[in-house]
Design a protein around this motif. Structure first.
Motif, mmCIF file in Angstrom:
data_model
loop_
_atom_site.group_PDB
_atom_site.id
_atom_site.type_symbol
_atom_site.label_atom_id
_atom_site.label_comp_id
_atom_site.label_asym_id
_atom_site.label_seq_id
_atom_site.Cartn_x
_atom_site.Cartn_y
_atom_site.Cartn_z
ATOM 1 N N ASN A 185 1.000 -1.122 0.231
ATOM 2 C CA ASN A 185 -0.095 0.025 -0.046
ATOM 3 C C ASN A 185 0.859 1.100 0.103
ATOM 4 O OD1 ASN A 185 -2.355 1.603 0.238
ATOM 5 N ND2 ASN A 185 -2.426 1.687 2.441
ATOM 6 N N LYS A 186 1.742 1.725 -1.091
ATOM 7 C CA LYS A 186 2.600 2.364 -1.098
ATOM 8 C C LYS A 186 1.871 3.665 -1.529
ATOM 9 C CE LYS A 186 6.630 -0.628 -2.248
ATOM 10 N NZ LYS A 186 7.523 -0.731 -3.590
ATOM 11 N N LYS A 187 2.535 4.810 -0.778
ATOM 12 C CA LYS A 187 1.788 6.202 -1.116
ATOM 13 C C LYS A 187 3.132 7.240 -1.157
ATOM 14 C CE LYS A 187 -2.387 5.469 1.351
ATOM 15 N NZ LYS A 187 -3.510 6.004 2.326
ATOM 16 N N ASP A 188 2.894 8.038 -2.102
ATOM 17 C CA ASP A 188 4.061 9.009 -2.195
ATOM 18 C C ASP A 188 3.969 10.025 -1.152
ATOM 19 O OD1 ASP A 188 4.724 8.015 -4.609
ATOM 20 O OD2 ASP A 188 3.799 9.648 -5.896
ATOM 21 N N GLY A 189 5.245 9.958 -0.401
ATOM 22 C CA GLY A 189 5.453 10.806 0.920
ATOM 23 C C GLY A 189 5.462 10.100 1.889
ATOM 24 N N SER A 190 5.103 8.671 1.787
ATOM 25 C CA SER A 190 5.199 7.946 3.059
ATOM 26 C C SER A 190 6.577 7.613 3.199
ATOM 27 C CB SER A 190 4.418 6.726 3.080
ATOM 28 O OG SER A 190 4.635 5.909 1.972
ATOM 29 N N ALA A 191 6.975 7.499 4.883
ATOM 30 C CA ALA A 191 8.446 7.246 5.341
ATOM 31 C C ALA A 191 8.471 5.540 4.964
ATOM 32 C CB ALA A 191 8.578 7.335 6.617
ATOM 33 N N VAL A 192 9.759 5.250 4.219
ATOM 34 C CA VAL A 192 10.246 4.281 4.245
ATOM 35 C C VAL A 192 11.430 3.683 4.804
ATOM 36 C CG1 VAL A 192 8.970 3.859 1.907
ATOM 37 C CG2 VAL A 192 11.467 4.855 1.980
ATOM 38 N N THR A 193 12.265 4.621 5.111
ATOM 39 C CA THR A 193 13.285 4.368 6.045
ATOM 40 C C THR A 193 13.397 5.568 7.227
ATOM 41 O OG1 THR A 193 14.872 5.907 4.836
ATOM 42 C CG2 THR A 193 14.857 3.539 4.154
ATOM 43 N N SER A 194 13.938 4.963 8.240
ATOM 44 C CA SER A 194 13.816 5.936 9.749
ATOM 45 C C SER A 194 15.200 5.540 10.511
ATOM 46 C CB SER A 194 12.730 5.917 10.378
ATOM 47 O OG SER A 194 12.368 4.564 10.662
ATOM 48 N N GLN A 195 15.604 6.522 11.310
ATOM 49 C CA GLN A 195 16.587 5.984 12.189
ATOM 50 C C GLN A 195 16.260 6.664 13.401
ATOM 51 O OE1 GLN A 195 20.567 7.139 10.730
ATOM 52 N NE2 GLN A 195 19.860 7.073 8.612
ATOM 53 N N SER A 196 17.102 6.397 14.475
ATOM 54 C CA SER A 196 17.135 6.970 15.770
ATOM 55 C C SER A 196 18.459 6.766 16.466
ATOM 56 C CB SER A 196 16.065 6.229 16.716
ATOM 57 O OG SER A 196 16.329 4.991 16.743
ATOM 58 N N TRP A 197 18.610 7.682 17.498
ATOM 59 C CA TRP A 197 19.990 7.460 18.338
ATOM 60 C C TRP A 197 19.856 8.164 19.810
ATOM 61 C CZ3 TRP A 197 22.440 11.675 19.886
ATOM 62 C CH2 TRP A 197 22.110 12.870 19.353
ATOM 63 N N MET A 198 20.565 7.730 20.652
ATOM 64 C CA MET A 198 20.647 8.408 22.043
ATOM 65 C C MET A 198 21.791 8.260 22.795
ATOM 66 S SD MET A 198 18.193 7.073 25.216
ATOM 67 C CE MET A 198 19.483 6.471 26.101
ATOM 68 N N ALA A 199 22.178 8.872 23.475
ATOM 69 C CA ALA A 199 23.200 9.064 24.409
ATOM 70 C C ALA A 199 22.841 9.030 25.787
ATOM 71 C CB ALA A 199 24.305 9.981 24.058
ATOM 72 N N GLY A 200 22.864 8.370 26.836
ATOM 73 C CA GLY A 200 22.747 8.523 28.306
ATOM 74 C C GLY A 200 23.858 8.538 29.107
ATOM 75 N N LEU A 201 23.912 9.627 29.950
ATOM 76 C CA LEU A 201 25.038 9.754 30.714
ATOM 77 C C LEU A 201 24.489 9.515 32.312
ATOM 78 C CD1 LEU A 201 26.900 12.980 29.337
ATOM 79 C CD2 LEU A 201 27.122 10.516 28.926
ATOM 80 N N LYS A 202 24.967 8.898 33.185
ATOM 81 C CA LYS A 202 24.541 8.681 34.621
ATOM 82 C C LYS A 202 25.749 8.777 35.613
ATOM 83 C CE LYS A 202 23.164 4.422 36.184
ATOM 84 N NZ LYS A 202 23.829 4.325 37.447
ATOM 85 N N TRP A 203 25.615 9.471 36.640
ATOM 86 C CA TRP A 203 26.535 9.631 37.363
ATOM 87 C C TRP A 203 25.928 8.939 38.837
ATOM 88 C CZ3 TRP A 203 25.606 13.322 34.051
ATOM 89 C CH2 TRP A 203 26.544 13.965 33.509
ATOM 90 N N ASP A 204 26.814 8.128 39.336
ATOM 91 C CA ASP A 204 26.419 7.426 40.569
ATOM 92 C C ASP A 204 26.903 8.120 41.961
ATOM 93 O OD1 ASP A 204 25.562 5.328 39.033
ATOM 94 O OD2 ASP A 204 27.115 4.190 39.037
ATOM 95 N N ASP A 205 26.134 7.923 43.130
ATOM 96 C CA ASP A 205 26.560 8.558 44.135
ATOM 97 C C ASP A 205 26.594 9.916 44.378
ATOM 98 O OD1 ASP A 205 26.322 5.691 45.092
ATOM 99 O OD2 ASP A 205 28.443 5.523 45.046
ATOM 100 N N VAL A 206 25.653 10.652 43.585
ATOM 101 C CA VAL A 206 25.914 12.106 43.530
ATOM 102 C C VAL A 206 25.197 12.897 45.029
ATOM 103 C CG1 VAL A 206 24.888 14.153 42.435
ATOM 104 C CG2 VAL A 206 25.536 12.055 40.928
ATOM 105 N N PHE A 207 26.097 13.467 45.675
ATOM 106 C CA PHE A 207 25.887 14.278 46.912
ATOM 107 C C PHE A 207 25.624 13.158 47.965
ATOM 108 C CE2 PHE A 207 23.268 17.139 43.867
ATOM 109 C CZ PHE A 207 24.401 17.975 43.847
ATOM 110 N N LEU A 208 25.003 12.070 47.865
ATOM 111 C CA LEU A 208 24.785 11.269 48.724
ATOM 112 C C LEU A 208 24.984 9.683 47.821
ATOM 113 C CD1 LEU A 208 21.885 12.331 50.923
ATOM 114 C CD2 LEU A 208 24.253 12.584 51.760
ATOM 115 N N LYS A 209 25.710 8.805 48.742
ATOM 116 C CA LYS A 209 25.714 7.249 48.361
ATOM 117 C C LYS A 209 24.455 6.731 47.932
ATOM 118 C CE LYS A 209 27.782 2.961 49.158
ATOM 119 N NZ LYS A 209 28.601 2.825 48.120
ATOM 120 N N GLY A 210 24.252 6.235 46.916
ATOM 121 C CA GLY A 210 22.968 5.441 46.397
ATOM 122 C C GLY A 210 22.016 6.313 45.511
#
Length: 564
Positions: A454-479
């Motif tokens: 069911n193809k229609k002009d203008g419809s998406a056929v390829t797509s992408q995604s990405w992410m970066a996650g940062l996490k600091w442990d024991d900030v200010f207090l342990k845990g």
């Protein structure tokens, strides 16, 4: 003391009760008189001239002398171990033992008097423990099942900014804009998610898992449930409505059995199971030990592969057996038929492993350990098209070209669309050995390809995604943990007909997880979506020309989690 006396006296008493083999005529009076206990106490087995280390009872006799001093010999330094014992000799031995028992008894009485208070406290504690153990045994839930629970309260709101049209109805296409969104989804709300999990093991290595869940993130009315724009959905959001009652209905949302085959293989089968929970390795540490806020960031930014497909599942994984703390290879595969299809018998509309199952097949190759790891994964989506990508811009996920399995052709007939998707993801993580200024890093990148008749002009056929996650442990207090993630959820990169898409959108998330106790955590969080409507944002321009429309969403919440 009674038991101790019995152990010492028993051998002599047996000698007294035993029949006397020697008659009065045979009794050697001189021998008996020789056996009379000497004035010197026997303190060493070496004092007996006729006892040798090769004798079978040498060690036993040595222990009696050293521990109890309860041995009598003849004054001439002999023991005569092979000679039969008379009743007179038994009386002499018993007398020596009783003297020793009296000494021990007096010493114990002195110690008991000295520690009388401590002994009374210990006795009280033992009595209390016995009572508690008895109560637990009488009221225990099960000898094979453990119950775990998690309650989550979410208080917060979202607000939209950008252009608005005169039309006040907010739709998936963005019609109405910011004002219409705020009217429909901008109110402050108080929601909850409740989970009760039953973990049962029959062998100690297998697991039968059943989970009850309820929540009030009401469908079509709650922004944190993904309404308005799907990217505002939280990981904990659930609506347990049954079609009659809108929410607050307790339902079974997990039921599977997992068991080992050999030392490195595990097999999983479930009537209600999820593909992301059937993997040997989760290639991210962004949420490990911290909090899960947005559903998209909890899926490592690659929701085209890790799409939380839930239904009837069979799967298995192999994990290399290595020394604890070392990296290991793993391979995971699973097949899930959508819960609306896999439990039906009509092959024209569903069934398990049919052409209408709306299923997902997920395979992952991983290599990882406590400090770092990476994984490559592939997912085939049957009849899911963009809807199977779970989170993305409204254009990439919910376009009118997305017809899962069937569509109506020009003749008005309902026919199969032949739609399917192929998604690929590459994820990696690294974390420092010790908490400090340097955060852990989790990265994810994915690409998706869609095919359909069911193809229609203008419809998406390829797509992408990405992410970066940062996490600091024991900030200010342990845990306590601080987390920050940013990236682009699934957005169109190629359109049918060759047009250039304008579907970009950025997501930012920030949270601080405050661990009040081992069982209670409070997590304030904020997030920002720069252009969640994607290419549909252009619809906010009244004349429809160009791509000058603007629409963004900001959200803030406090998430409180209770675990028991």
């Amino acid at each position: 003391m009674k038991l101790f006396q019995q152990l010492l006296v028993a051998p002599a008493a047996l000698g007294l009760l035993a029949p006397v083999a020697a008659s009065a005529a045979e009794l050697n009076i001189n021998g008996v008189s020789d056996y009379a206990a000497s004035s010197e106490q026997v303190t060493s087995i070496s004092q007996f001239s006729d006892v040798y280390p090769t004798d079978w009872a040498y060690q036993a006799l040595n222990n009696l002398i050293e521990r109890y001093g309860c041995v009598a010999g003849y004054p001439n330094g002999t023991y005569r171990g092979n000679r039969a014992m008379t009743r007179f000799e038994a009386a002499a031995l018993l007398n020596a033992c009783l003297d020793r028992v009296t000494e021990v008894t007096d010493e114990l009485k002195r110690l008991m008097a000295e520690f009388e208070k401590e002994l009374a406290i210990l006795k009280g504690r033992v009595d209390g423990l016995e009572a508690r153990v008895g109560e637990l045994e009488a009221t225990q839930f099960s000898t094979t099942t453990k119950l775990k629970g998690q309650t989550t309260f979410v208080m917060g709101a979202t607000t939209a900014g950008g252009d608005s049209q005169d039309n006040t109805a907010f739709k998936k296409t963005g019609a109405g804009g910011a004002d219409a969104y705020n009217q429909a989804f901008g109110a402050f709300s108080f929601n909850y998610d409740q989970r009760l999990a039953f973990n049962t093991s029959f062998t100690g290595k297998d697991k039968l898992y059943a989970r009850l869940r309820a929540g009030n993130f009401t469908k079509k009315k709650n922004a944190f449930g993904g309404e308005g724009v799907n990217l505002t959905a939280l990981d904990v959001a659930t609506d347990s409505g049954d079609g009659v009652t809108e929410n607050n209905v307790v339902g079974l949302d997990r039921l599977y059995y997992k068991f080992p085959v050999g030392k490195e293989f595990t097999v999983i089968a479930g009537a209600i199971a999820r593909n992301t929970e059937s993997l040997a390795l989760w290639p991210s540490v962004y949420n490990k030990g911290g909090a899960k806020i947005l559903d998209w960031t909890a899926l490592m930014g690659t929701s085209g592969v890790y799409n939380k497909e839930t239904g009837q599942l069979i799967g298995a994984y192999w994990k290399q057996k290595v020394k604890k703390g070392s990296n290991a290879f793993s391979v995971s595969v699973n097949y899930v038929a959508d819960d609306k299809n896999g439990n039906t018998s009509n092959s024209a509309s569903g069934g398990f492993m049919t052409s209408n199952s709306e299923a997902s097949f997920l395979a992952q190759l991983g290599y990882g350990g406590p400090q770092w790891g990476l994984a490559f994964a592939y997912r085939y989506g049957q009849c899911d098209s963009g809807n199977g990508y779970r989170r993305g811009t409204e254009f990439a996920k919910n376009g009118d070209w997305n017809n899962p399995c069937t569509y109506t052709n020009t003749n008005g007939d309902t026919v199969r669309s032949g739609s399917s998707s192929n998604s690929y993801a590459l994820n990696a993580y690294w974390q420092p050995k010790n908490a400090g200024f340097i955060p852990s890093v989790s990265l994810g990148w994915g690409i998706n390809q869609t095919t359909t008749d069911n193809k229609k002009d203008g419809s998406a056929v390829t797509s992408q995604s990405w992410m970066a996650g940062l996490k600091w442990d024991d900030v200010f207090l342990k845990g306590n943990d601080l987390g920050f993630a940013f990236g682009q959820p699934t957005f169109a990169t190629g359109l049918e007909g060759g047009d250039t898409p304008y579907d970009g959108n950025y997501v930012f998330e920030l949270y601080y997880n405050f661990q009040v106790t081992d069982n209670i955590a409070i997590t304030p969080a904020v997030f920002y979506l720069s252009r969640p409507m994607g290419q549909y944002t252009s619809n906010l321009v009244q004349d429809g020309n160009g791509y000058d429309g603007t629409f963004n969403v900001f959200g803030g919440l406090i998430q409180t989690t209770f675990k028991f």
